[in-house]
Design an enzyme around this catalytic site. Structure first.
Site, short mmCIF file in Angstrom:
data_model
loop_
_atom_site.label_atom_id
_atom_site.label_comp_id
_atom_site.label_asym_id
_atom_site.label_seq_id
_atom_site.Cartn_x
_atom_site.Cartn_y
_atom_site.Cartn_z
N GLY A 180 0.87 -1.17 0.00
CA GLY A 180 0.00 0.00 0.00
C GLY A 180 0.91 1.22 0.00
CB ALA A 181 1.02 4.20 -2.21
NE ARG B 124 5.41 -3.46 -4.80
CZ ARG B 124 4.11 -3.56 -4.53
NH1 ARG B 124 3.66 -3.35 -3.29
NH2 ARG B 124 3.24 -3.85 -5.48
CG ASP C 95 0.05 2.01 -5.78
OD1 ASP C 95 -1.11 1.61 -5.93
OD2 ASP C 95 0.84 1.57 -4.92
CE LYS D 184 -2.33 -4.26 -6.44
NZ LYS D 184 -0.95 -4.67 -6.83
O1 MRU Z 1 0.55 -4.06 -4.61
P1 MRU Z 1 -0.04 -3.31 -3.46
O2 MRU Z 1 -0.85 -4.16 -2.54
O3 MRU Z 1 1.01 -2.49 -2.73
O4 MRU Z 1 -1.02 -2.27 -4.14
C1 MRU Z 1 -1.74 -1.39 -3.34
C2 MRU Z 1 -2.69 -0.52 -4.07
O5 MRU Z 1 -2.80 -0.57 -5.27
C3 MRU Z 1 -3.46 0.48 -3.26
O6 MRU Z 1 -4.70 0.73 -3.83
C4 MRU Z 1 -2.67 1.80 -3.19
O7 MRU Z 1 -1.34 1.58 -2.83
C5 MRU Z 1 -3.27 2.76 -2.24
S1 MRU Z 1 -3.11 2.24 -0.54
C6 MRU Z 1 -3.77 3.46 0.42
#
Ligand code: MRU
Length: 349
Positions: free
Chosen positions: A48-49, A90, A238, A249
Site C-alpha cells: 500500500g503506497a 518497488r 500508487d 492496482k
Molecule cells: O501491490 P499493493 O498491494 O502495494 O497495491 C496497493 C494498491 O494498489 C493500493 O490501492 C494503493 O497503494 C493505495 S493504498 C492506500
C-alpha cells in the site's frame, strides 16, 4: 481506536504486521536490518503506497543506525547509498521515493552535526512521517465523508485501509469516517487478483470496523453496475501524475471505464505524497511487473501449467477523464483535474 498497526518504530526496531499471512494469522515481525525491510517491501509483507513510504523511511533510519563511522561526510555518503538501495524495492508507489527524499533532506539539513546527532534526527524523522500519515488520512477522510450517503452500495478495489497506510486508511478511511459519522451503507469488495488484497485484507478490516460488506470476484462489477447496485466507486492510488492520471492496482482502469459507462461516480482517495508533480501524465508512470510465479501458484498451490507465459502487471493507469474527483487532505480535486490539483498543491494547510 484501531486495534492493529501496519508498522511502528519500537526501541530502534521496526514492528510490522505480516500482511502475507492475513487473514489466517496475525503475526508481527521485528526488523532491525534495512535489507530485511527492502525484502519486506518487495514481498508485500508490507504494502500500500503510504505504508510503503513509512516503511522506506523506517528502513532508511535502520540503515543509518547500522552505519559504523564517526565521520559525518562519510556517513552522509553511505546513507545516500542505503537510500538508493531501498529505492529499488518497488517502482510504482511514489511515496517510497518521496519518503527517501525527505530522509535525505534531513541528513543534508544537519550536515554540520555529529554522526550520533544525524542518526537521532533520522530516527525522529521516520517517526514523524508515520505520525503525519495518520493525521493526513484523517483529514482526507473528513473531506471525502460527505460523498457517502445512507443506503449507498459502494464498490472498492484492493486494500486502502489502516494496513495500507501508517494508520486509518485513504479510500477505506473515507468509508470509516462516514461510518463513524453515522452513515449506514454497504461495500462491495473486489477480491483483487492475483494477490487478493481485497479478499484477504479489506474484508478483514471492514469486519473489524463493523461496516457490512460483500466479497465479489473482480469480474462482477459490470453486472452489479448494470443492475444499479453500485452508487459510487472509491479506490486508492500508487502514483498520480500532475494531470490526474492515476496508477493503482491492476483492474482499477477497467472499473473506471465501467463506472463511466454506467454513470457511476468514480473517486480516488490519496494524500499529496502520492502525487508526482514532475510527471505531466500517466504515460511516464513506471508500472511494476511482478514474477510469473504469483499467477502460476497461489500459496504453494499450482493453478496454471508451470511453463505458462505470464504477464503480471501489478498496476494500471486510469486516465484523468474517467475520474470524478480526487480526495486529498486539502480537499477534493474536481474536474478539470490539472488545475484543481495545482490549486490544492499550492494551497496552505
Ligand atoms: O501491490 P499493493 O498491494 O502495494 O497495491 C496497493 C494498491 O494498489 C493500493 O490501492 C494503493 O497503494 C493505495 S493504498 C492506500
Amino acid at each position: 481506536m484501531i486495534p492493529y498497526c501496519s508498522i511502528c518504530w519500537d526501541d530502534n526496531k521496526v514492528r510490522l504486521l505480516d500482511q502475507r499471512l492475513l487473514p489466517q494469522e496475525e503475526v508481527y515481525l521485528e526488523i532491525s536490518d534495512y535489507r530485511d525491510m527492502i525484502e519486506a517491501i518487495r514481498t508485500l509483507t508490507i504494502r500500500g503506497a503510504p505504508a510503503i513510504g513509512v516503511a522506506a523511511a523506517m528502513g532508511a533510519a535502520l540503515g543509518a543506525l547500522e552505519l559504523e563511522t564517526e565521520d559525518p561526510e562519510e556517513f552522509r555518503q553511505r546513507f545516500a547509498d542505503v537510500c538508493r538501495e531501498i529505492a529499488q524495492a518497488r517502482p510504482t508507489a511514489v511515496n517510497l521515493f518521496w519518503a527517501l527524499q525527505r530522509m535525505q533532506a534531513v541528513a543534508e539539513a544537519h550536515a554540520g552535526e555529529s554522526v550520533a546527532s544525524l542518526k537521532e534526527h533520522l530516527v525522529h524523522e521516520a517517526q514523524v512521517i508515520l505520525k503525519e500519515d495518520e493525521t493526513i488520512n484523517r483529514h482526507l477522510a473528513q473531506h471525502g465523508r460527505p460523498l457517502i450517503k445512507d443506503g449507498y452500495q459502494v464498490l472498492t478495489h484492493c486494500n486502502t485501509g489502516a494496513l495500507a497506510t501508517g494508520a486509518y486508511g485513504t479510500a477505506l478511511g473515507v468509508l470509516r469516517a462516514a461510518w463513524e459519522a453515522g452513515r449506514r451503507f454497504s461495500v462491495w469488495v473486489d477480491e483483487t487478483r492475483p494477490l487478493l488484497q481485497g479478499a484477504r485484507l479489506t474484508t478483514w478490516e471492514l469486519e473489524k470496523i463493523g461496516i457490512p460488506y460483500t466479497l465479489i470476484p473482480d469480474g462482477a462489477a459490470a453486472a452489479l453496475m448494470r443492475q444499479q447496485k453500485v452508487n459510487l466507486v472509491i479506490v486508492g492510488a500508487d502514483r498520480i501524475a500532475a494531470n490526474g492520471d492515476t496508477a493503482n492496482k491492476i483492474g482499477t482502469y477497467s472499473l473506471a471505464v465501467l463506472a463511466k459507462f454506467h454513470g457511476v461516480p468514480f473517486f480516488v482517495a490519496a494524500p499529496l505524497s502520492t502525487f508526482d508533480f514532475a510527471l505531466p501524465n500517466g504515460n511516464f508512470i513506471p508500472v511494476e511487473e511482478r514474477p510469473a510465479e504469483e499467477l502460476i501458484r497461489f500459496r504453494g498451490e499450482t493453478v496454471a501449467p508451470a511453463e505458462t507465459p505470464v504477464l503480471n502487471l501489478a498496476f494500471d493507469i486510469t486516465p484523468k477523464e474517467l475520474i470524478t474527483g480526487i480526495i486529498t487532505e486539502r480537499g477534493i480535486a474536481w474536474q478539470p483535474l490539472s488545475s484543481s490539483i495545482k490549486y490544492l498543491k499550492d494551497a496552505k494547510d
